[in-house]
Design a protein around this motif. Structure first.
Motif, mmCIF file in Angstrom:
data_model
loop_
_atom_site.group_PDB
_atom_site.id
_atom_site.type_symbol
_atom_site.label_atom_id
_atom_site.label_comp_id
_atom_site.label_asym_id
_atom_site.label_seq_id
_atom_site.Cartn_x
_atom_site.Cartn_y
_atom_site.Cartn_z
ATOM 1 N N ARG A 95 35.011 16.749 43.097
ATOM 2 C CA ARG A 95 35.074 17.244 44.412
ATOM 3 C C ARG A 95 34.177 18.479 44.568
ATOM 4 O O ARG A 95 33.315 18.397 45.407
ATOM 5 C CB ARG A 95 36.299 17.521 45.173
ATOM 6 N N ARG A 153 31.285 13.962 50.465
ATOM 7 C CA ARG A 153 31.764 14.461 49.076
ATOM 8 C C ARG A 153 32.609 13.684 48.301
ATOM 9 O O ARG A 153 32.807 13.648 47.215
ATOM 10 C CB ARG A 153 32.146 15.914 49.333
ATOM 11 N N ARG A 167 31.879 19.148 42.508
ATOM 12 C CA ARG A 167 30.473 18.913 42.190
ATOM 13 C C ARG A 167 29.829 18.150 43.254
ATOM 14 O O ARG A 167 28.530 18.168 43.687
ATOM 15 C CB ARG A 167 30.366 17.930 41.075
ATOM 16 N N ASN A 168 30.409 17.350 44.116
ATOM 17 C CA ASN A 168 29.989 16.589 44.935
ATOM 18 C C ASN A 168 29.908 17.213 46.406
ATOM 19 O O ASN A 168 29.244 16.499 47.205
ATOM 20 C CB ASN A 168 30.764 15.180 45.169
ATOM 21 N N SER A 169 30.355 18.380 46.629
ATOM 22 C CA SER A 169 30.485 19.148 47.898
ATOM 23 C C SER A 169 29.266 20.357 47.463
ATOM 24 O O SER A 169 28.612 20.987 48.650
ATOM 25 C CB SER A 169 31.757 19.822 48.293
ATOM 26 N N THR A 212 34.638 11.519 53.547
ATOM 27 C CA THR A 212 33.512 12.496 53.681
ATOM 28 C C THR A 212 32.410 12.196 52.409
ATOM 29 O O THR A 212 32.841 11.259 51.797
ATOM 30 C CB THR A 212 34.043 13.925 53.278
ATOM 31 N N TRP A 266 25.688 16.964 56.761
ATOM 32 C CA TRP A 266 26.029 16.263 55.394
ATOM 33 C C TRP A 266 24.756 15.679 55.175
ATOM 34 O O TRP A 266 24.263 15.798 53.958
ATOM 35 C CB TRP A 266 27.428 15.631 55.521
ATOM 36 N N TRP A 317 22.261 16.603 52.095
ATOM 37 C CA TRP A 317 21.955 15.709 50.809
ATOM 38 C C TRP A 317 20.421 15.338 50.757
ATOM 39 O O TRP A 317 19.968 15.483 49.683
ATOM 40 C CB TRP A 317 22.562 14.279 51.028
#
Length: 414
Positions: free
Chosen positions: A121, A216, A123-125, A214, A401, A405
């Motif tokens: 999480r 993320r 890393r993905n946010s 989400t 978001w 990205w």
């Protein structure tokens, strides 16, 4: 009922969120707001203080200093409206050693997920939040020294469905709202004052469609549970909402109007998606076709209608979309893409991708150029097509978001 200009058109967006640093403001009699990556609140009473949410670990010293400058009384309760780290991370600094820590009963499940997937999480946010986090840490380190670690709370009081806390002449009614951003969400209702402290039960940005899952990566949120939680708050008849980001929303009729539209918008997306599933439409068709009627239009600055269509589909039906037998097996698309690229050649694929960019179809252009980029990461022509297509999407984006990205992808490709 009166008609109002939707709140999302005038309230700040996610790009305006700033880490803790400014002094606290009184937003109601004895109710103080210390803003940060999520809002923290302090309620003063004749018998001590109550704090609602504590920010990130590196924000805790700011919130504590803000509150101590107003009232040095003991902090008797710290109430956590959800388990996200921007609500609980500053607990060890904000709370006293004997403070009661209050959370909703699902906190253990949420904690387990966070512990299991902490690296995933984070890393993905990071692409969306790392800049704001680092700016806040740098600013507060100059004032308070090295930041404390993120707190990992162990609640001493748990709310199953309802709980009443009375302290120093103040009555707080706590209600579980599992359709909030996390399944351990709760709201705090001050019935004698008409104030509801509702955290992010409606999502991070009030007046915008919530994320049912989400970007993320989180568990899916059930749309009907979201509707039930909105209705639970709506039934309180609040005169003031104090949310997880930015300032109060004031006016009983205004709040009723906003929450009714939000509930009906979520319900509309749900019902249209379910109807389409039963009619045999695939998820991508529904992501294109499902739109809100004008009278239910809400913001899409944090969640998006098309993302929620997919979330509803997959929450009901799972990962198998009945599109390809290949979905049942372990083979990913990369080798098949490489086979097709070998047959067609990189140049024709990129020529088609450029033509799609020029024709105003950047998503299809990205899908083609990515095939070349995956097979040959040093292909400058593929990177340029991807950059141009991402820039086209970014210029049209109004979602936090999505825009974060796209900016990160452009940065990595450049």
């Amino acid at each position: 009922m009166n008609s109002y200009r939707p709140a999302y058109l005038s309230r700040p967006g996610a790009d305006d969120i700033v880490g803790a640093g400014a002094p606290a403001d009184e937003v109601g009699p004895g109710i103080w707001l210390s803003q940060g990556l999520s809002n923290s609140f302090m309620l003063t009473t004749d018998a001590g203080r109550i704090v609602l949410n504590t920010g990130m670990g590196f924000e805790g010293p700011v919130h504590r200093a803000n509150y101590d400058a107003i009232d040095p009384a003991p902090i008797r309760y710290v109430i956590l409206t959800q388990g996200h780290v921007d609500h609980v991370g500053g607990l060890d600094t904000v709370a006293d050693s004997d403070s009661e820590i209050v959370a909703q009963a699902n906190w253990e499940t949420w904690r387990r997920d966070n512990d299991l997937l902490a690296e995933f999480r984070a890393r993905n946010s990071a692409f969306a939040w790392v800049g704001k986090v680092m700016d806040t840490i740098e600013r507060n380190t100059q004032r308070f020294g090295p930041p404390p670690p993120q707190s990992v709370p162990t609640p001493t009081m748990v709310v199953d469905d309802e709980l009443v806390i009375e302290l120093g002449g103040r009555r707080l009614e706590l209600y579980a709202t599992p359709g909030g951003e996390t399944t351990d969400s709760l709201v705090v209702w001050l019935p004698e004052e008409g104030v509801c402290l509702c955290g992010n039960v409606f999502g991070a940005l009030f007046g915008h469609i919530p994320n049912l899952v989400t970007v993320r990566g989180d568990r899916y949120r059930d749309a009907l549970t979201v509707v039930e939680s909105i209705d639970r708050v709506r039934a309180l008849g609040a005169e003031t909402l104090l949310t997880g980001h930015f300032g109060p929303i004031v006016g009983k009729e205004r709040i009723e109007w906003e929450l009714t539209r939000l509930r009906d918008a979520v319900m509309s997306i749900h019902d249209q998606t379910v109807e389409g599933m039963n009619a045999g439409k695939d998820v991508h068709t529904l992501m294109r076709e499902v739109v809100l009627p004008p009278e239910l239009e809400v913001g899409q600055g944090y969640g998006m209608v098309r993302w929620n269509v997919r979330a509803i589909w997959e929450n009901y039906a799972g990962w198998f979309h009945h599109r390809s037998t290949g979905e049942l097996y372990t083979e990913g698309p990369d080798r098949t893409e490489a086979d097709l690229l070998e047959l067609a050649g990189a140049a024709p694929v990129l020529n088609r991708a450029r033509a799609l960019v020029e024709a105003g179809e950047p998503v299809r252009a990205i899908q083609l150029a990515e095939i070349v980029n995956r097979a040959d990461p040093d292909n400058k022509a593929a990177k340029q097509v991807l950059i141009t297509a991402h820039e086209d999407l970014l210029s049209a984006s109004t979602n936090f978001w999505e825009a974060a990205w796209l900016r990160e992808q452009i940065k990595e490709l450049s």
